[in-house]
Design a protein around this motif. Structure first.
Motif, PDB file in Angstrom:
ATOM      1  N   VAL A 125       0.825  -1.210   0.000  1.00 44.04           N
ATOM      2  CA  VAL A 125       0.000   0.000   0.000  1.00 44.04           C
ATOM      3  C   VAL A 125       0.858   1.258   0.000  1.00 44.04           C
ATOM      4  N   PHE A 126       1.849   1.309   0.893  1.00 44.65           N
ATOM      5  CA  PHE A 126       2.625   2.533   1.109  1.00 44.65           C
ATOM      6  C   PHE A 126       3.958   2.567   0.374  1.00 44.65           C
ATOM      7  N   GLY A 127       4.431   1.428  -0.097  1.00 46.41           N
ATOM      8  CA  GLY A 127       5.733   1.381  -0.753  1.00 46.41           C
ATOM      9  C   GLY A 127       6.855   1.342   0.257  1.00 46.41           C
ATOM     10  N   GLY A 128       8.067   1.508  -0.248  1.00 48.14           N
ATOM     11  CA  GLY A 128       9.239   1.520   0.623  1.00 48.14           C
ATOM     12  C   GLY A 128       9.822   0.135   0.831  1.00 48.14           C
ATOM     13  N   GLU A 129      10.813   0.086   1.678  1.00 45.49           N
ATOM     14  CA  GLU A 129      11.504  -1.160   2.012  1.00 45.49           C
ATOM     15  C   GLU A 129      11.556  -1.304   3.523  1.00 45.49           C
ATOM     16  N   PHE A 130      11.600  -2.523   4.002  1.00 49.48           N
ATOM     17  CA  PHE A 130      11.704  -2.760   5.436  1.00 49.48           C
ATOM     18  C   PHE A 130      13.061  -2.277   5.937  1.00 49.48           C
ATOM     19  N   ALA A 131      13.050  -1.529   7.008  1.00 55.75           N
ATOM     20  CA  ALA A 131      14.294  -1.072   7.626  1.00 55.75           C
ATOM     21  C   ALA A 131      14.923  -2.189   8.450  1.00 55.75           C
ATOM     22  N   MET A 132      14.080  -3.112   8.933  1.00 52.50           N
ATOM     23  CA  MET A 132      14.578  -4.216   9.736  1.00 52.50           C
ATOM     24  C   MET A 132      13.559  -5.336   9.732  1.00 52.50           C
ATOM     25  N   VAL A 133      14.055  -6.570   9.671  1.00 57.88           N
ATOM     26  CA  VAL A 133      13.232  -7.763   9.846  1.00 57.88           C
ATOM     27  C   VAL A 133      14.049  -8.734  10.693  1.00 57.88           C
ATOM     28  N   MET A 134      13.531  -9.057  11.880  1.00 60.27           N
ATOM     29  CA  MET A 134      14.203 -10.006  12.771  1.00 60.27           C
ATOM     30  C   MET A 134      13.215 -11.121  13.105  1.00 60.27           C
ATOM     31  N   ARG A 135      13.679 -12.336  13.040  1.00 63.60           N
ATOM     32  CA  ARG A 135      12.849 -13.486  13.374  1.00 63.60           C
ATOM     33  C   ARG A 135      13.272 -14.054  14.725  1.00 63.60           C
ATOM     34  N   PHE A 136      12.348 -14.731  15.394  1.00 63.44           N
ATOM     35  CA  PHE A 136      12.658 -15.289  16.701  1.00 63.44           C
ATOM     36  C   PHE A 136      13.824 -16.265  16.630  1.00 63.44           C
ATOM     37  N   LYS A 137      13.947 -17.038  15.536  1.00 62.18           N
ATOM     38  CA  LYS A 137      15.023 -18.023  15.416  1.00 62.18           C
ATOM     39  C   LYS A 137      16.404 -17.371  15.421  1.00 62.18           C
ATOM     40  N   ASP A 138      16.480 -16.084  15.117  1.00 66.35           N
ATOM     41  CA  ASP A 138      17.754 -15.358  15.089  1.00 66.35           C
ATOM     42  C   ASP A 138      17.984 -14.532  16.348  1.00 66.35           C
ATOM     43  N   THR A 139      17.146 -14.745  17.345  1.00 61.37           N
ATOM     44  CA  THR A 139      17.173 -13.943  18.567  1.00 61.37           C
ATOM     45  C   THR A 139      17.683 -14.776  19.731  1.00 61.37           C
ATOM     46  N   PRO A 140      18.761 -14.341  20.404  1.00 65.67           N
ATOM     47  CA  PRO A 140      19.265 -15.086  21.561  1.00 65.67           C
ATOM     48  C   PRO A 140      18.172 -15.253  22.614  1.00 65.67           C
ATOM     49  N   GLY A 141      18.120 -16.449  23.195  1.00 60.63           N
ATOM     50  CA  GLY A 141      17.153 -16.731  24.242  1.00 60.63           C
ATOM     51  C   GLY A 141      15.852 -17.317  23.722  1.00 60.63           C
ATOM     52  N   CYS A 142      15.712 -17.435  22.410  1.00 66.57           N
ATOM     53  CA  CYS A 142      14.467 -17.959  21.828  1.00 66.57           C
ATOM     54  C   CYS A 142      14.648 -19.365  21.251  1.00 66.57           C
ATOM     55  N   GLU A 143      15.771 -20.008  21.578  1.00 69.40           N
ATOM     56  CA  GLU A 143      16.085 -21.320  21.004  1.00 69.40           C
ATOM     57  C   GLU A 143      15.072 -22.389  21.391  1.00 69.40           C
ATOM     58  N   ASN A 144      14.429 -22.242  22.535  1.00 72.87           N
ATOM     59  CA  ASN A 144      13.510 -23.263  23.017  1.00 72.87           C
ATOM     60  C   ASN A 144      12.057 -22.985  22.659  1.00 72.87           C
ATOM     61  N   MET A 145      11.827 -21.985  21.829  1.00 73.23           N
ATOM     62  CA  MET A 145      10.466 -21.715  21.382  1.00 73.23           C
ATOM     63  C   MET A 145       9.989 -22.862  20.503  1.00 73.23           C
ATOM     64  N   PRO A 146       8.669 -23.080  20.440  1.00 74.51           N
ATOM     65  CA  PRO A 146       8.167 -24.098  19.507  1.00 74.51           C
ATOM     66  C   PRO A 146       8.645 -23.799  18.086  1.00 74.51           C
ATOM     67  N   GLU A 147       8.954 -24.859  17.344  1.00 75.02           N
ATOM     68  CA  GLU A 147       9.511 -24.704  16.000  1.00 75.02           C
ATOM     69  C   GLU A 147       8.632 -23.843  15.105  1.00 75.02           C
ATOM     70  N   VAL A 148       7.309 -23.971  15.224  1.00 75.13           N
ATOM     71  CA  VAL A 148       6.392 -23.210  14.381  1.00 75.13           C
ATOM     72  C   VAL A 148       6.540 -21.699  14.618  1.00 75.13           C
ATOM     73  N   GLU A 149       6.930 -21.320  15.826  1.00 72.24           N
ATOM     74  CA  GLU A 149       7.089 -19.895  16.148  1.00 72.24           C
ATOM     75  C   GLU A 149       8.483 -19.369  15.843  1.00 72.24           C
ATOM     76  N   GLN A 150       9.442 -20.242  15.590  1.00 75.08           N
ATOM     77  CA  GLN A 150      10.814 -19.822  15.335  1.00 75.08           C
ATOM     78  C   GLN A 150      10.919 -18.887  14.129  1.00 75.08           C
ATOM     79  N   ASN A 151      10.077 -19.081  13.114  1.00 74.97           N
ATOM     80  CA  ASN A 151      10.149 -18.259  11.899  1.00 74.97           C
ATOM     81  C   ASN A 151       9.257 -17.025  11.984  1.00 74.97           C
ATOM     82  N   HIS A 152       8.499 -16.898  13.066  1.00 67.87           N
ATOM     83  CA  HIS A 152       7.651 -15.710  13.229  1.00 67.87           C
ATOM     84  C   HIS A 152       8.514 -14.457  13.407  1.00 67.87           C
ATOM     85  N   ILE A 153       7.883 -13.319  13.205  1.00 64.10           N
ATOM     86  CA  ILE A 153       8.582 -12.032  13.273  1.00 64.10           C
ATOM     87  C   ILE A 153       8.747 -11.584  14.728  1.00 64.10           C
ATOM     88  N   MET A 154       9.996 -11.359  15.113  1.00 62.67           N
ATOM     89  CA  MET A 154      10.293 -10.806  16.432  1.00 62.67           C
ATOM     90  C   MET A 154      10.214  -9.282  16.380  1.00 62.67           C
TER      91      MET A 154
END
Length: 143
Positions: A24-53
């Motif tokens: 709708v608005f155009g532009g580019e994402f300034a940041m995208v971080m997923r839970f799987k790339d976040t320290p301390g989130c290793e034990n999250m359910p696998e389905v949530e690992q790819n969700h957006i942090m």
């Protein structure tokens, strides 16, 4: 100057919602971080690992940001306490933004000339986020 930027919480649909807002608005994402790339989130359910942090999409001088709330936390309840207000530079842009955001959502108040002088409309998008779209000729074309 201090800026207030909205931070939107979703129940697993953040990526879909933000790709929609980007369309709708155009532009580019300034940041995208997923839970799987976040320290301390290793034990999250696998389905949530790819969700957006954390995600950030600049829109003009502002940035809308968001996250997926993990199921282990209290889930997001959508309501009517907050609306995102967008001011645009023309009636045509107001119509374009309104129609794009309303696609799959619910038109609350179609775009129309208002008694206070703005061209204005309200809607709830397909992600249950409320929007107010306005164009003010007075501010766009000062005398």
């Amino acid at each position: 100057m201090t800026l207030v930027n909205p931070y939107l919480n979703f129940n697993g649909t953040t990526e879909e919602a933000f790709n929609f807002y980007k369309s709708v608005f155009g532009g580019e994402f300034a940041m995208v971080m997923r839970f799987k790339d976040t320290p301390g989130c290793e034990n999250m359910p696998e389905v949530e690992q790819n969700h957006i942090m954390h995600i950030a999409l600049p829109i003009g001088s502002n940035v809308i940001m968001g996250t997926d709330v993990p199921k282990s936390m209290e889930q997001v309840t959508f309501g009517s306490s907050v609306s995102l207000s967008v001011s645009v530079d023309s009636r045509e842009e107001a119509n374009r933004v309104y129609n794009a955001l309303a696609d799959g959502g619910k038109a609350t108040m179609p775009m129309n000339d208002m008694f206070w002088g703005d061209y204005y409309g309200m809607l709830t998008d397909k992600f249950d986020i409320q929007w107010m779209i306005s164009y003010s000729e007075k501010y766009a074309n000062p005398a």
